[in-house]
Each structure stands twice: as C-alpha cells, then as structure tokens.
Design a protein around this motif. Structure first.
Motif, PDB file in Angstrom:
ATOM      1  N   GLU A 134       0.862  -1.180   0.000  1.00  0.00           N
ATOM      2  CA  GLU A 134       0.000   0.000   0.000  1.00  0.00           C
ATOM      3  C   GLU A 134       0.898   1.230   0.000  1.00  0.00           C
ATOM      4  OE1 GLU A 134      -2.791   2.274   3.207  1.00  0.00           O
ATOM      5  OE2 GLU A 134      -2.810   0.075   3.236  1.00  0.00           O
ATOM      6  N   VAL A 135       0.827   2.014  -1.052  1.00  0.00           N
ATOM      7  CA  VAL A 135       1.668   3.211  -1.184  1.00  0.00           C
ATOM      8  C   VAL A 135       0.767   4.433  -1.146  1.00  0.00           C
ATOM      9  CG1 VAL A 135       3.321   4.427  -2.631  1.00  0.00           C
ATOM     10  CG2 VAL A 135       3.321   1.943  -2.596  1.00  0.00           C
ATOM     11  N   THR A 136       1.058   5.352  -0.203  1.00  0.00           N
ATOM     12  CA  THR A 136       0.290   6.590  -0.121  1.00  0.00           C
ATOM     13  C   THR A 136       1.242   7.776  -0.107  1.00  0.00           C
ATOM     14  OG1 THR A 136       0.245   6.347   2.284  1.00  0.00           O
ATOM     15  CG2 THR A 136      -1.703   5.635   1.099  1.00  0.00           C
ATOM     16  N   ALA A 137       0.800   8.860  -0.715  1.00  0.00           N
ATOM     17  CA  ALA A 137       1.583  10.093  -0.725  1.00  0.00           C
ATOM     18  C   ALA A 137       1.111  10.966   0.423  1.00  0.00           C
ATOM     19  CB  ALA A 137       1.412  10.808  -2.050  1.00  0.00           C
ATOM     20  N   VAL A 138       2.061  11.473   1.200  1.00  0.00           N
ATOM     21  CA  VAL A 138       1.740  12.340   2.336  1.00  0.00           C
ATOM     22  C   VAL A 138       2.636  13.567   2.282  1.00  0.00           C
ATOM     23  CG1 VAL A 138       0.927  10.486   3.845  1.00  0.00           C
ATOM     24  CG2 VAL A 138       3.335  11.080   3.829  1.00  0.00           C
ATOM     25  N   ARG A 139       2.307  14.551   3.075  1.00  0.00           N
ATOM     26  CA  ARG A 139       3.153  15.738   3.145  1.00  0.00           C
ATOM     27  C   ARG A 139       4.391  15.417   3.951  1.00  0.00           C
ATOM     28  NH1 ARG A 139      -1.360  20.259   4.365  1.00  0.00           N
ATOM     29  NH2 ARG A 139      -2.277  20.289   2.280  1.00  0.00           N
ATOM     30  N   ALA A 140       5.517  15.900   3.470  1.00  0.00           N
ATOM     31  CA  ALA A 140       6.779  15.647   4.156  1.00  0.00           C
ATOM     32  C   ALA A 140       6.878  16.499   5.411  1.00  0.00           C
ATOM     33  CB  ALA A 140       7.950  15.941   3.225  1.00  0.00           C
ATOM     34  N   GLN A 141       7.717  16.068   6.339  1.00  0.00           N
ATOM     35  CA  GLN A 141       7.923  16.802   7.581  1.00  0.00           C
ATOM     36  C   GLN A 141       9.190  17.624   7.484  1.00  0.00           C
ATOM     37  OE1 GLN A 141       8.155  13.394  10.140  1.00  0.00           O
ATOM     38  NE2 GLN A 141       6.099  13.743  10.935  1.00  0.00           N
TER      39      GLN A 141
ATOM     40  N   SER B 215       2.218  16.858  -1.532  1.00  0.00           N
ATOM     41  CA  SER B 215       2.384  15.544  -0.898  1.00  0.00           C
ATOM     42  C   SER B 215       3.473  14.781  -1.638  1.00  0.00           C
ATOM     43  CB  SER B 215       1.062  14.774  -0.944  1.00  0.00           C
ATOM     44  OG  SER B 215       0.084  15.453  -0.215  1.00  0.00           O
ATOM     45  N   SER B 216       4.716  15.075  -1.294  1.00  0.00           N
ATOM     46  CA  SER B 216       5.823  14.451  -2.019  1.00  0.00           C
ATOM     47  C   SER B 216       6.444  13.286  -1.251  1.00  0.00           C
ATOM     48  CB  SER B 216       6.908  15.490  -2.327  1.00  0.00           C
ATOM     49  OG  SER B 216       7.391  16.046  -1.130  1.00  0.00           O
TER      50      SER B 216
ATOM     51  N   ILE C   3       7.496   2.030   5.726  1.00  0.00           N
ATOM     52  CA  ILE C   3       8.671   2.766   5.262  1.00  0.00           C
ATOM     53  C   ILE C   3       8.210   4.145   4.826  1.00  0.00           C
ATOM     54  CG2 ILE C   3      10.458   2.892   3.485  1.00  0.00           C
ATOM     55  CD1 ILE C   3      10.516  -0.153   3.485  1.00  0.00           C
ATOM     56  N   LYS C   4       8.885   5.186   5.335  1.00  0.00           N
ATOM     57  CA  LYS C   4       8.558   6.551   4.938  1.00  0.00           C
ATOM     58  C   LYS C   4       9.770   7.138   4.237  1.00  0.00           C
ATOM     59  CE  LYS C   4       6.654  10.901   6.466  1.00  0.00           C
ATOM     60  NZ  LYS C   4       6.114  11.681   7.569  1.00  0.00           N
ATOM     61  N   ALA C   5       9.565   7.574   3.004  1.00  0.00           N
ATOM     62  CA  ALA C   5      10.644   8.185   2.220  1.00  0.00           C
ATOM     63  C   ALA C   5      10.262   9.628   1.949  1.00  0.00           C
ATOM     64  CB  ALA C   5      10.846   7.430   0.916  1.00  0.00           C
ATOM     65  N   GLN C   6      11.127  10.557   2.385  1.00  0.00           N
ATOM     66  CA  GLN C   6      10.822  11.975   2.200  1.00  0.00           C
ATOM     67  C   GLN C   6      12.067  12.811   1.942  1.00  0.00           C
ATOM     68  OE1 GLN C   6       8.931  13.334   5.791  1.00  0.00           O
ATOM     69  NE2 GLN C   6      10.801  13.217   6.983  1.00  0.00           N
ATOM     70  N   SER C   7      13.157  12.162   1.571  1.00  0.00           N
ATOM     71  CA  SER C   7      14.402  12.917   1.409  1.00  0.00           C
ATOM     72  C   SER C   7      14.510  13.636   0.063  1.00  0.00           C
ATOM     73  CB  SER C   7      15.600  11.990   1.610  1.00  0.00           C
ATOM     74  OG  SER C   7      15.566  10.946   0.670  1.00  0.00           O
ATOM     75  N   HIS C   8      13.692  13.249  -0.908  1.00  0.00           N
ATOM     76  CA  HIS C   8      13.752  13.884  -2.227  1.00  0.00           C
ATOM     77  C   HIS C   8      12.610  14.875  -2.405  1.00  0.00           C
ATOM     78  CE1 HIS C   8      16.884  11.102  -3.449  1.00  0.00           C
ATOM     79  NE2 HIS C   8      16.147  10.122  -2.958  1.00  0.00           N
ATOM     80  N   ARG C   9      12.761  15.754  -3.388  1.00  0.00           N
ATOM     81  CA  ARG C   9      11.740  16.773  -3.637  1.00  0.00           C
ATOM     82  C   ARG C   9      10.548  16.229  -4.425  1.00  0.00           C
ATOM     83  NH1 ARG C   9      13.190  22.328  -3.276  1.00  0.00           N
ATOM     84  NH2 ARG C   9      11.739  22.749  -4.972  1.00  0.00           N
ATOM     85  N   THR C  10      10.784  15.158  -5.190  1.00  0.00           N
ATOM     86  CA  THR C  10       9.688  14.654  -6.021  1.00  0.00           C
ATOM     87  C   THR C  10       9.134  13.350  -5.470  1.00  0.00           C
ATOM     88  OG1 THR C  10      11.124  13.376  -7.463  1.00  0.00           O
ATOM     89  CG2 THR C  10      10.725  15.670  -8.086  1.00  0.00           C
TER      90      THR C  10
ATOM     91  N   GLN D 190       7.791  26.674   1.426  1.00  0.00           N
ATOM     92  CA  GLN D 190       6.373  26.601   1.084  1.00  0.00           C
ATOM     93  C   GLN D 190       6.020  25.293   0.383  1.00  0.00           C
ATOM     94  OE1 GLN D 190       6.223  30.083  -1.290  1.00  0.00           O
ATOM     95  NE2 GLN D 190       5.816  31.444   0.441  1.00  0.00           N
ATOM     96  N   ASN D 191       6.939  24.786  -0.419  1.00  0.00           N
ATOM     97  CA  ASN D 191       6.644  23.589  -1.207  1.00  0.00           C
ATOM     98  C   ASN D 191       6.289  22.407  -0.318  1.00  0.00           C
ATOM     99  OD1 ASN D 191       6.616  22.293  -3.880  1.00  0.00           O
ATOM    100  ND2 ASN D 191       8.278  21.071  -3.032  1.00  0.00           N
TER     101      ASN D 191
END
Length: 136
Positions: free
Chosen positions: A15-22, A33-34, A71-78, A27-28
């Motif tokens: 299950e893959v979901t897009a969420v807002r990064a912390q 939700s990257s 697993i949460k991945a948020q290190s990239h901009r896209t 502003q981006n």
C-alpha cells in the motif's frame, strides 16, 4: 554457493500513499504531498514462510506488532524519487533476510592461545605480588 533468485514483491501487496513531508523545506513542503508512506503486511504477503519468519524476527522499529512494515521516504523533492527510494528500501530489507544466516560451529581455543592466556595470567600475578607491601 549460488545466490538465491531475488524475491519478487507484487505491487498489489504493498500500500503506497503520498503524504506531506515533515521538517524544513519552505512553502513547497507544506503544499505538496511528495513524501511516500509504504506499508507492507509481512504476514499476508506471498513471501516464502522462512523469509516471513526472519523478517518478523528482526528488531526493526519500522515493523509494527501486527507485522506491517512501514517505510517513509521523504528525502527527495519529487514523489517519484521518494517512491523509488521506498521500494528500494523494501527490496533491500527483504533481500537481507533472503539468505538464511550461517550456522555457527563451536570451536575450541588453540593450544598456543591457551598457553598465551596462562602466561598472561602468571605475569599479571607477578605484577600484583610486587604491589603488596614489603614485610620484614
């Protein structure tokens, strides 16, 4: 020893979901939700039973009590790069348990190491004897 074929994880089991990064990011980060949340239920997956057992035995904080790997991945901009990173981490973790751990064969200390140990013990004994107060 030949390597085992890589384990294939069907996309339907993840299950893959897009969420807002912390965190910081301007502003981006507040609007888009990257970040990617990837949830993989180990117990319900089609992995071989021994793989499941070894995965659940890991002391990894990303595995919940219910046996769900998060697993949460948020290190990239896209979102695409974060999605690829999350899948990569999932495959890396599953691949790490694909091979059973080698059995440890108990060994005995060599004669030389036993001799060295006894020599060091007697040396230490002599040092302690010299530290005692002189009598007479």
């Amino acid at each position: 020893m030949a390597d085992a074929p890589p384990v294939v994880i069907p996309e339907s089991e993840v299950e893959v979901t897009a969420v807002r990064a912390q965190g910081a990011g301007g502003q981006n980060v507040n609007k888009v939700s990257s970040a990617i949340h990837l949830r993989f239920d180990i117990r319900k997956s089609s992995l071989p039973p021994d793989h499941k057992e070894r995965l659940l035995a890991l002391s990894d904080r990303r595995i919940t009590r219910d046996g769900v790997l998060v697993i949460k991945a948020q290190s990239h901009r896209t979102q695409e790069l974060n999605r690829a990173e999350a899948w990569g981490r999932l495959h890396e973790l599953v691949g790490s348990v694909a091979r059973p751990p080698r059995q440890r064969r108990p060994t005995k200390p060599t004669a030389a190491s036993r001799r060295r140990r006894l020599e060091e013990k007697s040396l230490r004994s002599q040092v302690k004897l010299l530290r005692q107060p002189v009598s007479g």
